[in-house]
Write an enzyme that holds these catalytic residues in place. Structure first.
Site, PDB file in Angstrom:
ATOM      1  N   LYS A 189       1.117  -1.202  -0.032  1.00 53.14           N
ATOM      2  CA  LYS A 189       0.062   0.052  -0.156  1.00 53.14           C
ATOM      3  C   LYS A 189       0.883   1.288   0.036  1.00 53.14           C
ATOM      4  O   LYS A 189       1.751   1.429   0.827  1.00 53.14           O
ATOM      5  CB  LYS A 189      -0.886   0.154   1.319  1.00 53.14           C
ATOM      6  CG  LYS A 189      -1.938   0.954   1.411  1.00 53.14           C
ATOM      7  CD  LYS A 189      -2.854   0.762   2.583  1.00 53.14           C
ATOM      8  CE  LYS A 189      -3.846   1.895   2.465  1.00 53.14           C
ATOM      9  NZ  LYS A 189      -4.748   1.914   3.856  1.00 53.14           N
TER      10      LYS A 189
ATOM     11  N   SER B  10      -9.810   2.129   2.597  1.00 54.34           N
ATOM     12  CA  SER B  10      -8.783   3.096   1.792  1.00 54.34           C
ATOM     13  C   SER B  10      -8.015   2.024   0.914  1.00 54.34           C
ATOM     14  O   SER B  10      -7.555   2.613  -0.058  1.00 54.34           O
ATOM     15  CB  SER B  10      -8.161   3.806   2.556  1.00 54.34           C
ATOM     16  OG  SER B  10      -7.255   3.408   3.299  1.00 54.34           O
TER      17      SER B  10
ATOM     18  N   SER C  58     -10.236   0.216   6.768  1.00 54.50           N
ATOM     19  CA  SER C  58      -9.567  -0.025   5.401  1.00 54.50           C
ATOM     20  C   SER C  58      -9.047  -1.305   4.945  1.00 54.50           C
ATOM     21  O   SER C  58      -8.501  -1.204   3.640  1.00 54.50           O
ATOM     22  CB  SER C  58      -8.439   1.328   5.388  1.00 54.50           C
ATOM     23  OG  SER C  58      -9.192   2.459   5.141  1.00 54.50           O
TER      24      SER C  58
END
Ligand code: GLN
Length: 457
Positions: free
Chosen positions: A66, A141, A165
């Site tokens: 990420k 997210s 997330s």
């Protein structure tokens, strides 16, 4: 996990993953592809294997990172314009641990800028598309990471979970996603969102892979004083007493019918296996979302104050004094959702409103912590939906912050309480969208929680 050996080289694994990443370009999964770096690392591992030297438990396994984890490979942007061009001098502890075992980062994945969001639509680089329906959101997210695993580009990806997330995009894309106990994995070198709820975790296709990654990542880190001693690898296998809680307060019209029926079916299947299903009343959970959207923006406002146009990447060139430099850089560099949180955060922390908002939210948080403690005196684990609906349409909620925040109604209480939660893929809706359920355990139960998830397969 498919590790490299003499026959299937690390270079082969990495090249395959990179090819797949190119193939799925339209999904907008990656903000950076680590072509040269990844192949070079693969060759180093292959050379070791050829010489018969010892290699790690993740030797040659390609993974996706990420884009809010710091490492010198590629820019770390957190999908925010204000960090474009920022190359980190340090490496996140979790990245160091994964790479020490031989894992190879093939790319950085898209997210809602600074991890603020539930759809990956708040990214400066545009949304990531859902793995099952290109007209729908990936969730957020950590949308890019979830889709990278769902489309089999990589066997695992990293994520951060401040309020859902990891779990929500995992459930939107039919993969496992773990938010560990707060403090289990080091946050060092991860772009901070809300320091008291941020957790570092993973996306995988199997519970075995999740267990392996957690055994690599967990443990105390002198660089993160909130990390706990390594309870993960010290966990004794527990024989559950066999009681699973369901939260009465979540069984309502707000939750999509098909998700409710998936939960019911799983409960029936567990009962058949001899587990007792216990209905829990957890009235304090109704304050979780409101408390979260006060506490988290307060921490966001403080964590994001460091991006001032002086120390990091973007600097507005429209300014001729210091104040306007700050103002213009922050105005140009942050996404609307980032600004909204900074403003809410500063408001709830301001001297006139602190007692009315922040302090009250902190008290609600204590109630929620206690409520979970009480619940786990009665049951071993709790099973709930991850989110009220399966993946929604692109554009459906992005202009309605409250609708977007409501996505998090079932996930945020775990972060406020610090307890672990695993999103488990349990099936699909009639229209073919994945459904995920969330398995919640007491603090430090992560290892047994992952094992117990097998019962839901
Ligand atoms: N969707 C939640 C939010 O926008 C959670 C984000 C996260 O976990 N990083 O705050």
């Amino acid at each position: 996990m498919k590790t490299a050996n003499k026959k299937v080289t690390a270079e082969r694994l990495v090249r395959d993953a990179l090819e797949k990443a190119e193939f799925f370009r339209d999904y907008n999964i990656f903000t950076f592809l680590n072509k040269t770096g990844a192949i070079q690392k693969a060759r180093e591992i292959d050379a070791k294997i050829a010489k018969g030297e010892k290699v790690g438990r993740l030797a040659g396994v390609p993974y996706a990172l990420k884009d809010n984890f710091l490492s010198p490979e590629g820019e770390t942007t957190a999908s925010a314009h204000i960090l474009e061009g920022f190359t980190s001098p340090v490496t996140a502890t979790v990245v160091e641990k994964l790479e020490a075992e031989g894992a190879i980062m093939i790319g950085r994945t898209n997210l809602d800028a600074f991890a603020h969001g539930s759809s990956t639509e708040n990214s400066y680089y545009g949304p990531t598309l859902n793995a099952f329906d290109q007209e729908r959101v990936a969730g957020g997210s950590s949308g890019g990471s979830a889709v990278a695993v769902a489309l089999d580009i990589v066997e695992f990806a990293t994520g951060t979970d401040t309020g859902g997330s990891i779990r929500q995009p995992a459930s939107f894309n039919g993969v496992y996603g773990l938010k560990p106990t707060y403090g289990c994995n080091s946050r060092y070198g991860v772009v901070a969102m809300a320091s008291s709820t941020d957790c570092i975790g993973f996306f995988t296709k199997t519970t075995e892979d999740m267990d392996l990654l957690m055994s690599v990542a967990s443990g105390q880190d002198p660089k993160d004083m909130t990390t706990l001693p390594d309870f993960y690898n010290d966990t004794k296998p527990s024989k559950p007493r066999g009681r699973i809680g369901v939260i009465k307060d979540f069984d309502n019209e707000l939750v999509n019918k098909e998700i409710r029926s998936a939960l019911k079916k799983k409960c029936e299947a567990l009962e058949k296996k001899g587990y007792e299903i216990v209905e829990l009343e957890m009235p304090a959970l109704k304050y979780a979302l409101a408390a979260y959207y006060i506490i988290v923006p307060a921490e966001v406002a403080s964590n994001l104050s460091r991006y001032d146009g002086v120390r990091y990447a973007l600097r507005s060139d429209k300014s001729d004094d210091l104040d306007s430099l700050y103002e213009n850089t922050r105005n140009e560099g942050f996404m609307p959702e980032n600004k909204r949180r900074i403003m809410i955060g500063n408001f709830v922390l301001s001297s006139g409103f602190y007692d009315a908002y922040f302090l009250k939210a902190a008290k609600a948080r204590t109630l929620i912590v206690k409520e979970y403690e009480k619940a786990f005196e009665k049951v071993d684990y709790i099973l709930t939906p991850v989110s009220p609906s399966p993946a929604f349409k692109l554009g459906e909620k992005v202009n309605d912050p409250i609708a977007m925040y409501l996505e998090d109604v079932m996930s945020v209480s775990l972060n406020l309480a610090g307890v672990p939660g695993l999103a488990v893929p349990v099936g699909k809706t009639k229209s073919g969208l994945p459904i995920g359920l969330q398995l919640v355990g007491p603090r430090r139960s992560d290892k047994n929680l992952i094992k117990f998830a097998k019962e839901l397969e």
